[in-house]
Write a protein that holds these residues in place. Structure first.
Motif, PDB file in Angstrom:
ATOM      1  N   ASP A 173      -8.303 127.789  -1.558  1.00 19.76           N
ATOM      2  CA  ASP A 173      -8.360 128.271  -0.177  1.00 19.76           C
ATOM      3  C   ASP A 173      -8.994 127.167   0.673  1.00 19.76           C
ATOM      4  N   SER A 174     -10.070 127.431   1.349  1.00 20.99           N
ATOM      5  CA  SER A 174     -10.709 126.394   2.167  1.00 20.99           C
ATOM      6  C   SER A 174     -12.057 125.967   1.572  1.00 20.99           C
ATOM      7  N   LYS A 175     -12.252 126.233   0.283  1.00 22.19           N
ATOM      8  CA  LYS A 175     -13.484 125.855  -0.408  1.00 22.19           C
ATOM      9  C   LYS A 175     -13.236 124.642  -1.299  1.00 22.19           C
ATOM     10  N   LEU A 176     -14.149 123.688  -1.229  1.00 19.33           N
ATOM     11  CA  LEU A 176     -14.103 122.512  -2.086  1.00 19.33           C
ATOM     12  C   LEU A 176     -15.098 122.725  -3.221  1.00 19.33           C
ATOM     13  N   PHE A 177     -14.601 122.718  -4.453  1.00 23.90           N
ATOM     14  CA  PHE A 177     -15.442 122.892  -5.629  1.00 23.90           C
ATOM     15  C   PHE A 177     -15.668 121.533  -6.273  1.00 23.90           C
ATOM     16  N   VAL A 178     -16.939 121.222  -6.547  1.00 27.24           N
ATOM     17  CA  VAL A 178     -17.291 119.926  -7.127  1.00 27.24           C
ATOM     18  C   VAL A 178     -18.237 120.159  -8.295  1.00 27.24           C
ATOM     19  N   THR A 179     -17.862 119.638  -9.465  1.00 28.23           N
ATOM     20  CA  THR A 179     -18.730 119.695 -10.633  1.00 28.23           C
ATOM     21  C   THR A 179     -19.586 118.435 -10.630  1.00 28.23           C
ATOM     22  N   VAL A 180     -20.900 118.622 -10.665  1.00 29.31           N
ATOM     23  CA  VAL A 180     -21.848 117.508 -10.575  1.00 29.31           C
ATOM     24  C   VAL A 180     -22.584 117.368 -11.896  1.00 29.31           C
TER      25      VAL A 180
ATOM     26  N   VAL B 128     -11.790 121.737   4.958  1.00 29.45           N
ATOM     27  CA  VAL B 128     -12.895 122.186   4.109  1.00 29.45           C
ATOM     28  C   VAL B 128     -13.851 123.000   4.981  1.00 29.45           C
ATOM     29  N   LYS B 129     -14.040 124.264   4.604  1.00 28.91           N
ATOM     30  CA  LYS B 129     -14.969 125.112   5.356  1.00 28.91           C
ATOM     31  C   LYS B 129     -16.232 125.386   4.562  1.00 28.91           C
ATOM     32  N   GLU B 130     -16.156 125.183   3.257  1.00 21.82           N
ATOM     33  CA  GLU B 130     -17.315 125.446   2.401  1.00 21.82           C
ATOM     34  C   GLU B 130     -17.255 124.531   1.192  1.00 21.82           C
ATOM     35  N   ILE B 131     -18.424 124.129   0.693  1.00 18.66           N
ATOM     36  CA  ILE B 131     -18.506 123.311  -0.509  1.00 18.66           C
ATOM     37  C   ILE B 131     -19.302 124.084  -1.551  1.00 18.66           C
ATOM     38  N   VAL B 132     -18.738 124.194  -2.742  1.00 16.47           N
ATOM     39  CA  VAL B 132     -19.396 124.884  -3.845  1.00 16.47           C
ATOM     40  C   VAL B 132     -19.694 123.848  -4.928  1.00 16.47           C
ATOM     41  N   LEU B 133     -20.963 123.709  -5.265  1.00 12.82           N
ATOM     42  CA  LEU B 133     -21.380 122.745  -6.280  1.00 12.82           C
ATOM     43  C   LEU B 133     -21.560 123.460  -7.602  1.00 12.82           C
TER      44      LEU B 133
ATOM     45  N   TYR C 237       8.079 126.688   4.340  1.00 21.45           N
ATOM     46  CA  TYR C 237       7.673 127.017   2.970  1.00 21.45           C
ATOM     47  C   TYR C 237       6.153 127.039   2.792  1.00 21.45           C
ATOM     48  N   HIS C 238       5.410 126.944   3.886  1.00 25.18           N
ATOM     49  CA  HIS C 238       3.949 127.024   3.877  1.00 25.18           C
ATOM     50  C   HIS C 238       3.333 125.990   2.925  1.00 25.18           C
ATOM     51  N   LEU C 239       3.780 124.755   3.024  1.00 23.69           N
ATOM     52  CA  LEU C 239       3.295 123.691   2.147  1.00 23.69           C
ATOM     53  C   LEU C 239       2.179 122.853   2.774  1.00 23.69           C
ATOM     54  N   ASN C 240       1.960 122.984   4.059  1.00 17.53           N
ATOM     55  CA  ASN C 240       0.943 122.169   4.738  1.00 17.53           C
ATOM     56  C   ASN C 240      -0.436 122.349   4.123  1.00 17.53           C
ATOM     57  N   ARG C 241      -0.774 123.560   3.782  1.00 20.98           N
ATOM     58  CA  ARG C 241      -2.084 123.849   3.209  1.00 20.98           C
ATOM     59  C   ARG C 241      -2.292 123.126   1.884  1.00 20.98           C
ATOM     60  N   LYS C 242      -1.268 123.136   1.032  1.00 19.18           N
ATOM     61  CA  LYS C 242      -1.369 122.455  -0.262  1.00 19.18           C
ATOM     62  C   LYS C 242      -1.503 120.946  -0.080  1.00 19.18           C
ATOM     63  N   VAL C 243      -0.760 120.401   0.863  1.00 17.93           N
ATOM     64  CA  VAL C 243      -0.842 118.967   1.134  1.00 17.93           C
ATOM     65  C   VAL C 243      -2.244 118.618   1.624  1.00 17.93           C
ATOM     66  N   ASP C 244      -2.794 119.439   2.517  1.00 14.32           N
ATOM     67  CA  ASP C 244      -4.152 119.209   3.015  1.00 14.32           C
ATOM     68  C   ASP C 244      -5.170 119.257   1.877  1.00 14.32           C
ATOM     69  N   GLN C 245      -5.027 120.223   0.994  1.00 17.32           N
ATOM     70  CA  GLN C 245      -5.957 120.346  -0.127  1.00 17.32           C
ATOM     71  C   GLN C 245      -5.870 119.140  -1.056  1.00 17.32           C
TER      72      GLN C 245
ATOM     73  N   ILE D 269     -20.866 116.439   4.860  1.00 11.02           N
ATOM     74  CA  ILE D 269     -19.656 116.177   4.083  1.00 11.02           C
ATOM     75  C   ILE D 269     -18.456 116.879   4.717  1.00 11.02           C
ATOM     76  N   ILE D 270     -18.638 118.122   5.131  1.00  8.23           N
ATOM     77  CA  ILE D 270     -17.573 118.870   5.800  1.00  8.23           C
ATOM     78  C   ILE D 270     -17.169 118.148   7.088  1.00  8.23           C
ATOM     79  N   TYR D 271     -18.159 117.659   7.822  1.00 15.01           N
ATOM     80  CA  TYR D 271     -17.892 116.910   9.055  1.00 15.01           C
ATOM     81  C   TYR D 271     -17.084 115.643   8.769  1.00 15.01           C
ATOM     82  N   LEU D 272     -17.437 114.913   7.705  1.00 15.28           N
ATOM     83  CA  LEU D 272     -16.727 113.676   7.354  1.00 15.28           C
ATOM     84  C   LEU D 272     -15.258 113.958   7.026  1.00 15.28           C
ATOM     85  N   PHE D 273     -15.002 115.037   6.293  1.00 18.12           N
ATOM     86  CA  PHE D 273     -13.614 115.407   5.992  1.00 18.12           C
ATOM     87  C   PHE D 273     -12.860 115.791   7.263  1.00 18.12           C
ATOM     88  N   ARG D 274     -13.517 116.520   8.153  1.00 21.33           N
ATOM     89  CA  ARG D 274     -12.887 116.925   9.410  1.00 21.33           C
ATOM     90  C   ARG D 274     -12.522 115.688  10.238  1.00 21.33           C
TER      91      ARG D 274
END
Length: 107
Positions: free
Chosen positions: A65-72, A101-106, A31-39, A88-93
């Motif tokens: 998708d693979s982008k982490l959005f953070v409101t600061v 996480v492949k990209e972080i958007v602030l 059911y392609h749920l792994n991605r949602k669980v990872d997110q 930060i990407i390295y720490l999550f990996r």
């Protein structure tokens, strides 16, 4: 003529007993749920990875998708996080054992 469809992999019965963990993993794959669980794990790990001080000054952490959005809230903190994106990407990996996480958007 009517063409018979192949059954969904999750609905195929097996003759032998299968461990529950394996069944759950197969269901997640089917059911392609792994991605949602990872997110969801990434969002839940944000306070642990970043610490309470930074986590309390960030709002609206979510993934698409693979982008982490953070409101600061603070422009100084936003600049600090901007310079630390790769770390930060390295720490999550390291925490998850895979690259989620492949990209972080602030914001």
């Amino acid at each position: 003529m009517y063409k018979k469809k192949n059954p969904h992999p999750a609905s195929i019965r097996k003759s032998e007993a299968t461990p529950l963990g394996q069944v759950i993993n197969e269901m997640f794959d089917a059911y392609h749920l792994n991605r949602k669980v990872d997110q969801t794990q990434v969002v839940n790990l944000w306070p642990k990875i970043m610490g309470k001080a930074i986590a309390s000054r960030t709002k609206g952490v979510f993934m698409k998708d693979s982008k982490l959005f953070v409101t600061v809230e603070s422009s100084a903190l936003k600049q600090e996080l901007h310079m630390s994106k790769e770390r930060i990407i390295y720490l999550f990996r390291e925490e998850l054992g895979k690259e989620v996480v492949k990209e972080i958007v602030l914001l």
